[in-house]
Each structure stands twice: as structure tokens, then as C-alpha cells.
Design a protein around this motif. Structure first.
Motif, mmCIF file in Angstrom:
data_model
loop_
_atom_site.group_PDB
_atom_site.id
_atom_site.type_symbol
_atom_site.label_atom_id
_atom_site.label_comp_id
_atom_site.label_asym_id
_atom_site.label_seq_id
_atom_site.Cartn_x
_atom_site.Cartn_y
_atom_site.Cartn_z
ATOM 1 N N ALA A 1 0.830 -1.205 0.000
ATOM 2 C CA ALA A 1 0.000 0.000 0.000
ATOM 3 C C ALA A 1 0.864 1.255 0.000
ATOM 4 O O ALA A 1 0.580 2.219 -0.727
ATOM 5 C CB ALA A 1 -0.933 -0.008 1.204
ATOM 6 N N LYS A 2 1.922 1.272 0.800
ATOM 7 C CA LYS A 2 2.801 2.449 0.825
ATOM 8 C C LYS A 2 3.315 2.775 -0.571
ATOM 9 O O LYS A 2 3.311 3.937 -1.012
ATOM 10 C CB LYS A 2 3.991 2.195 1.754
ATOM 11 N N LEU A 3 3.752 1.762 -1.267
ATOM 12 C CA LEU A 3 4.332 1.969 -2.593
ATOM 13 C C LEU A 3 3.273 2.354 -3.619
ATOM 14 O O LEU A 3 3.494 3.230 -4.466
ATOM 15 C CB LEU A 3 5.068 0.705 -3.030
ATOM 16 N N ALA A 4 2.121 1.698 -3.572
ATOM 17 C CA ALA A 4 1.057 2.013 -4.523
ATOM 18 C C ALA A 4 0.514 3.420 -4.291
ATOM 19 O O ALA A 4 0.233 4.158 -5.247
ATOM 20 C CB ALA A 4 -0.066 0.983 -4.414
ATOM 21 N N ARG B 1 10.709 -6.139 7.619
ATOM 22 C CA ARG B 1 10.953 -4.808 8.171
ATOM 23 C C ARG B 1 10.136 -3.755 7.437
ATOM 24 O O ARG B 1 10.072 -3.751 6.203
ATOM 25 C CB ARG B 1 12.437 -4.447 8.068
ATOM 26 N N ALA B 2 9.496 -2.868 8.187
ATOM 27 C CA ALA B 2 8.714 -1.789 7.596
ATOM 28 C C ALA B 2 9.637 -0.728 7.013
ATOM 29 O O ALA B 2 10.635 -0.353 7.628
ATOM 30 C CB ALA B 2 7.799 -1.165 8.638
ATOM 31 N N MET B 3 9.312 -0.256 5.830
ATOM 32 C CA MET B 3 10.070 0.839 5.221
ATOM 33 C C MET B 3 9.551 2.169 5.743
ATOM 34 O O MET B 3 8.433 2.280 6.242
ATOM 35 C CB MET B 3 9.940 0.796 3.702
ATOM 36 N N ASP B 4 10.394 3.192 5.642
ATOM 37 C CA ASP B 4 9.923 4.539 5.922
ATOM 38 C C ASP B 4 8.884 4.904 4.875
ATOM 39 O O ASP B 4 8.914 4.407 3.755
ATOM 40 C CB ASP B 4 11.082 5.538 5.874
ATOM 41 N N ASN B 5 7.973 5.805 5.227
ATOM 42 C CA ASN B 5 6.944 6.205 4.271
ATOM 43 C C ASN B 5 7.602 6.752 3.006
ATOM 44 O O ASN B 5 8.441 7.644 3.085
ATOM 45 C CB ASN B 5 6.040 7.263 4.904
ATOM 46 N N PRO B 6 7.276 6.221 1.821
ATOM 47 C CA PRO B 6 7.974 6.627 0.609
ATOM 48 C C PRO B 6 7.838 8.111 0.272
ATOM 49 O O PRO B 6 8.704 8.677 -0.360
ATOM 50 C CB PRO B 6 7.316 5.771 -0.486
#
Length: 525
Positions: free
Chosen positions: A292-295, A332-337
Motif C-alpha cells: 500500500a505504501k508503494l502504490a 521490516r517496515a520501510m519509511d513512508n515513501p
């Protein structure tokens, strides 16, 4: 089959027609229209306009709509864009010169011209059977006689009441306070507007006294809207976009709606073995959040007025999803893109109807934030949407605020198609959550073979900005595992979204489901 010893609801099965929506009075009105010989379009419009009286904090004739629909005997999916435009004089540069970084939510600068009424009038005339006068009668009746405020409506009303300003406080508060459950809400001003539209058509809304009333409310607060902005409002037909997920085609309304985001999200999820995961486990929830973050980052970069964007095919391309999927760390969760300024929120209604001839309508209709801009017209009490807050003020961005432009929209109707046959109109409310909600519903049905009602009932999680909202239906163990992965986990104050759907079985029976997070239901006959 669900466990009948655990609280829940059953799906609704019928042969002649079903409506599923977020308020039972609207569902009942839609079924009555079908019984009287109307088709699915008649019923959907009747129910949708009534929802503006049943759930005025969510929607109304001062808002926008999008539709997907089929005609009897056909599996071709048509799309109509009923979203309005910024006034011709709107200017991002002017707001930047005032020192603003975003479009103020509760100002006339956030008010785009309402587009839904033009779409409803057009579709009642071109696709309906009973005529505009007949389909507006249920809303006229309830606007005059009143609607008892339902439980979820009362909750949302209290949440959004502070937005109301000026005459809107007179029309939408009870002695200065939000209504209690069971108090009766009436809107005689809107009833009069609808009577005029029923008699004289869309011009009764977009020209003359009604349009002047809306224009005066905006001008008084410094809006740059003109009479011509209202008069030239027109819906238009467009071409749906679609993507395949494990043999199911997800069909979405094209931009300026965010439906392509759901397709991109599912394209990313294809690169993971979701079906092998626990549907309510931390691993599935984490992968979905990262997708979802990436989309959504792609959405924020690209989706805009269709005349001002060029990257739709890039969003839908399989190689784009493959590259994005490779960025996801399973542990691991990425930082918000990206952190962009576009405002997104959660207030929308959805209605779907399938009739005896298997015409299917998927309709979504909204004023954006709770009570929209909080500005209503003085005489008729029309609440005006704040869809202009969906624009950015970033110079050169395809979604930059500008004259006659349509903003990026969060509301998206959906349909599913399998082997060329339309099998399910559906929608998931919840503003920013909607693409995630579409993807999750499709995954629940496809990866985990859930029954339709169970797929809606299942707990939800959503990475919203910097916070991972995880509903109470998840276990504390899962919440801790997500936190250990780096997510900032929170139990949301409000349930995440709402949804409705109708499955069209190949043996001829219809199956309707409605989300328990709302007051509504599915009804059939």
C-alpha cells in the motif's frame, strides 16, 4: 458457512434483485423502485440521493459521484465520471502567495462544483426506465418527513460537527448539538431543491435560484466561483481500467479517481505467496501495508485530472509492480515513501444494485470530509463538498490546483469480472483506505476463499500516513509482531471503512453482503 454461535450476519440471497448499501431506508427505497418496474440505475440513483438525507455527514447533492454499470444482457462495463471541477478562476499561485502550503479544508477554496446531480439527471434519462421524477420521490419524502438518526450516523455526526459553520449549524445541528440516536433529521430546503430538479431537470440545480444560493454562500466567504462554473458542469463517459489477479479481473473507474492504485497494489501482491500466509497474521498484514505504501506513493505522484496526467499506463504496467515489489523487506517496515500534501479522508457512501435483467450498478457518492467544507447554502441548506482539498499546491504537479481542473479523487466504485462475465459490483468506503480495501477484499475472496460476507467482516489494517491502524479484531500478539517489524501500531478510534457487494452467481441467484461497520444492509426480493 459462518459459525452461527458467533455474532455476525448472513449474506442475502434473492433472484429478482438486490440492493446493498450503508443505510436500510435507502436499500428499502431501491428495492421499492425495482418492484415498481424500475431498473438497477433507477434504484441506485433513488437510494443514493436518499443517502444524502440519511447520512448527510457523508454525502449529499453538494458532492460528486462515480459509476460503473452494465446494461441488461451485456458484460461490457461502462463508466461515468460525475465529479465537478474547480472554478475557472482557481489558482494555486494565488494560494501560495497567501503563504498556504495546502488547500484549506473548510474554506471556499476547497469547494469544487458539485457534479453528482448532473450525473444522476443524465443517467436517469439515458439508462433508467422510470424517469427523474419517480426516482427522486423517496428522497423528497424523507427530506420532508424526516429520518431517524442511526447509530453509526450519530457517531460520525458528532465527529464532524465542529466543521459546520454559519447556516450549516442551523440546518445540521439540534439546538447547537449533534443529534442523538433516534432523533429525526429533516431537510425541507433540500426537499424543495429535489422537487425542482424532478420537475425541471438538471438546470434547476445548476442555474437560477438554487445555483445562486450556493454561489452566494461561497462568494460571501471569499470564493472565486462564478455562475458559469455551475452552468457548464457536465458528467462524461469514460473507459474503465482493469488488472488481473489470479484469474479475477478487478475493474476500476479511471482517473481522476484512484482506482488504478488498487490494481497496482494487487500487481505488487502477486509477487508474494499471500495464500500461504495466515489471513489475520502479521506477515500478510505487513506485506499488504508495504504494498500500500508503494502504490499510494505512485498515486500521489501521478493521479490527477485525466487531461493533465500521462503516467497511467506506467502505473498499470507489470514491470512497474515488479520493481516496487522488490523494494519490500518481508521482515521490516520501510519509511513512508513520500509525504505529500494532498488531503485524504474517510467520508463516503456506496450503493450497488443488480436487477432481474442483471443490469449491475456500482455507485459511489461523497462530499469528502465529514460534512464536506462545512459551508452550506443559506436558503436550501445544500452542504458543499471540499473535494478541492484533493489538489496539491505544488507547482508543476499534474494534480496542482487550477481553473476548470478535476482534483484527484479518493472515491472509487469497483466491479469484478471472471472469464469475461461480470460477477460482482462492489465498493469499499474509507477515503484513502479504498484502494487498500479493494485489494484486500479481492485477496480475501481469492487467496483465502472466504465467503462474501466473511470477507467483509474480517478485521482490517491500514497504513495511514505514519501510523499502522489495526482494528481490535486482530490479536495483541499480531499487533506486537507488527510493532517489532517497525510499524507504529495503533487501534483506530473509528472502524476502517465499510463495504457492500452483490455476487452474480452463474446459476442465476444473487448474493448481497453489507459491512457491519455501517448501519446498512443488503435487501432483495
Amino acid at each position: 458457512m459462518r459459525d452461527f454461535q458467533i455474532p455476525g450476519r448472513s449474506a442475502v440471497f434473492a433472484q429478482n434483485g438486490i440492493c446493498a448499501t450503508s443505510h436500510p431506508l435507502a436499500a428499502g427505497a431501491a428495492i421499492d423502485i425495482l418492484r415498481r418496474g424500475g431498473n438497477a440505475m433507477d434504484a441506485a440513483i433513488a437510494g443514493a440521493v436518499l443517502l444524502g438525507i440519511c447520512e448527510p455527514q457523508m454525502t449529499g447533492i453538494g458532492g460528486d459521484c462515480f459509476l460503473l454499470y452494465t446494461r441488461p444482457g451485456s458484460n461490457k462495463i461502462h463508466a461515468v465520471n460525475g465529479s465537478g471541477r474547480a472554478p475557472a478562476a482557481a489558482s494555486a499561485a494565488d494560494l501560495r502567495d497567501q503563504g498556504l502550503d495546502t488547500v484549506p479544508l473548510n474554506s471556499p477554496h476547497s469547494v469544487t462544483i458539485p457534479g453528482a446531480m448532473d450525473a444522476f439527471c443524465h443517467l436517469a434519462e439515458t439508462e433508467g426506465k422510470l424517469g427523474l421524477d419517480a426516482v427522486l420521490q423517496p428522497a423528497i419524502h424523507y427530506a420532508d418527513t424526516g429520518v431517524p438518526v442511526a447509530a453509526r450516523v450519530a457517531f460520525d455526526w458528532a465527529e464532524g460537527a465542529a466543521t459546520l459553520q454559519g447556516s450549516a449549524r442551523r440546518d445540521y445541528l439540534f439546538n447547537g448539538e449533534p443529534p442523538r440516536v433516534g432523533q429525526v433529521f429533516r431537510s425541507p430546503g433540500q426537499a424543495e431543491v429535489l422537487r425542482r430538479v424532478a420537475r425541471d431537470g438538471r438546470d434547476a440545480f445548476y442555474t437560477g435560484e438554487v445555483a445562486d444560493d450556493m454561489l452566494a454562500a461561497l462568494t460571501k466567504q471569499g470564493g472565486v466561483h462564478q455562475a458559469d462554473d455551475f452552468a457548464r458542469t457536465a458528467c462524461f463517459s469514460t473507459t474503465p481500467v482493469s488488472g488481473d489477479y489470479k484469474g479475477i479481473d478487478l475493474v476500476e473507474h479511471p482517473p481522476n479517481g484512484q482506482g488504478a492504485t488498487a490494481i497496482l497494489m494487487l500487481n505488487i501482491l502477486k509477487h508474494f505467496d499471500i495464500a500461504a500466509m495466515d489471513p489475520l497474521g502479521a506477515q500478510r498484514t505487513h506485506i499488504e501495508a508495504e504494498a500500500a505504501k508503494l502504490a499510494y506513493d505512485a498515486r500521489n505522484r501521478f493521479i490527477a485530472d485525466p487531461d493533465h496526467m500521462t503516467r497511467l499506463q506506467h502505473m498499470l504496467a507489470p514491470e512497474t509492480a515488479a520493481k516496487l515489489a522488490a523494494l519490500i523487506d518481508p521482515n521490516r517496515a520501510m519509511d513512508n515513501p513520500a509525504q505529500l500534501s494532498e488531503a485524504v479522508h474517510k467520508d463516503t457512501i456506496y450503493i450497488t444494485v443488480v436487477d432481474k435483467d442483471r443490469m449491475a450498478v456500482s455507485l459511489i457518492y461523497s462530499i469528502f470530509h465529514g460534512f464536506g467544507s462545512g459551508i452550506s447554502s443559506d436558503k436550501f441548506g445544500i452542504l458543499l463538498q471540499n473535494r478541492g482539498a484533493g489538489f496539491t499546491l505544488q507547482q508543476g504537479h499534474p494534480n496542482e490546483l487550477g481553473g476548470n481542473k478535476q482534483p484527484m479523487h479518493t472515491i472509487i466504485p469497483g466491479m469484478l469480472r471472471q472469464n469475461g462475465r461480470v460477477v460482482m459490483p462492489f465498493g469499499v468506503m474509507g477515503g484513502a483506505y479504498q484502494p487498500n480495501g479493494h485489494a484486500r477484499l479481492v485477496s480475501n475472496l481469492t487467496d483465502f476463499d472466504m465467503e462474501l460476507q466473511a470477507a467483509m467482516d474480517a478485521p482490517r489494517a491500514f497504513h495511514d500516513g505514519t501510523v499502522m491502524n489495526v482494528e481490535r479484531g486482530y490479536s495483541n500478539t499480531v499487533r506486537q509482531q507488527l510493532a517489532d517489524m517497525g510499524h507504529k501500531v495503533k487501534v483506530p478510534h473509528t472502524a476502517i471503512g465499510g463495504s457492500q457487494a452483490i455476487r452474480i452467481h452463474d446459476h442465476g441467484v444473487l448474493e448481497g453482503a453489507s459491512d457491519p461497520r455501517k448501519d446498512g444492509c443488503a435487501l432483495g426480493y
